[in-house]
Design a protein around this motif. Structure first.
Motif, short mmCIF file in Angstrom:
data_model
loop_
_atom_site.label_atom_id
_atom_site.label_comp_id
_atom_site.label_asym_id
_atom_site.label_seq_id
_atom_site.Cartn_x
_atom_site.Cartn_y
_atom_site.Cartn_z
N ALA A 77 16.54 49.03 40.95
CA ALA A 77 17.78 48.36 41.13
C ALA A 77 18.31 48.37 42.47
N ASN A 104 22.05 47.01 43.95
CA ASN A 104 23.27 46.82 43.77
C ASN A 104 24.24 46.53 45.06
N ASP A 107 28.36 46.00 45.73
CA ASP A 107 29.67 46.12 44.91
C ASP A 107 30.83 45.93 46.14
N TYR A 122 30.68 42.17 41.70
CA TYR A 122 29.22 42.96 42.09
C TYR A 122 28.02 41.84 41.61
N ASN A 179 23.86 43.14 40.88
CA ASN A 179 22.83 43.86 40.60
C ASN A 179 21.57 43.23 40.39
N ILE A 213 17.50 43.71 39.48
CA ILE A 213 16.87 44.89 39.00
C ILE A 213 15.20 44.34 38.70
N ASN A 261 19.02 39.63 37.03
CA ASN A 261 20.06 40.02 37.92
C ASN A 261 21.28 39.84 37.16
#
Length: 248
Positions: free
Chosen positions: A47, A49, A51, A68, A70, A72, A99
């Protein structure tokens, strides 16, 4: 900071190995009413990420906004195969790049002596990076968007000085979730209204709290889209509870 504003951000990377049930399940699961099939060839998830957030932390009005994303790689999830085994829907653990993009909002406003108003909203979108064989790129069991308001009134609003009484109420509207994955049904939205009154007092060597609370006062039919058993077991209807807490 002197301005009362904060800006924050983070970038993280993490990996997760497949869980035992994701690798080796093969049978009925009574709690979720599913027949789970694992995949011993699953790879670890990776992952990345991002934020970002901004927050106002001073004054009668405080608020926070957070967004955010993410990404993955090899995201692992349970996919409804469309087959029925032993009267249970069959779910197979599969993986694909995915995502998630979402945001959260919270606000609190002190209306005056003894009054407080809060508001919230959140939502998330989860998609596969490429369509499946049926042209669908939605991830299953994604939570629906929500927004809501609450108000809290202290007994000090009606009396001089401090008060041990607090009255409160909250309303939350959960949207319909119709962004669904393969072999998944949409879920209707609902409204949740709760209200209550609490009393808190401290003595020399003890502390007491009494709380009378009503939940789902509109008696809405609540089916959470994230639940495997939402079609079989809705959440509780209207309820009243009385609690007493004592600490010595």
């Amino acid at each position: 900071p002197e301005s009362g504003w904060q800006i924050r951000g983070s970038i993280t990377s993490a990996s997760r190995a497949p869980a035992t049930e994701e690798l080796f399940s093969c049978g009925a699961h009574a709690a979720t009413q599913t027949f789970d099939v694992g995949n011993p060839n699953l790879d670890a998830e990776q992952a990345f990420n991002i934020d970002l957030g901004i927050e106002k932390v001073r004054g009668d009005l405080t608020a926070a906004i957070n967004i955010y994303r993410n990404n993955i790689n090899d995201f692992i999830y349970a996919q409804n195969s469309g087959l029925v085994v032993d009267d249970f829907d069959q779910y197979q653990y599969v993986q694909q790049d995915a995502n998630f993009v979402g945001g959260e909002f919270d606000m609190a406003y002190q209306l005056g002596r003894g009054w407080a108003l809060t508001a919230m909203a959140d939502g998330v979108r989860g998609q596969l990076d490429s369509d499946d064989a049926n042209g669908n790129n939605q991830l299953p069991r994604m939570p629906a968007d929500r927004f809501g308001f609450s108000i809290e009134v202290s007994g000090s609003r009606f009396t001089k000085g401090a008060s041990n009484w607090i009255l409160y109420s909250q309303w939350v509207q959960v949207q319909k979730q119709d962004q669904v994955a393969l072999n998944e049904e949409s879920t209707e939205g609902y409204n949740l209204l709760s209200a209550g009154i609490s009393y808190h007092t401290m003595l020399a060597k003890s502390e007491y709290s009494i709380d009378l609370r009503g939940t789902n006062l509109l008696d809405s039919e609540v089916r959470q889209h994230t639940s495997f058993v939402k079609d079989l077991a809705p959440q509780a209807g209207r309820g009243i509870s009385l609690g007493l807490t004592a600490s010595f």
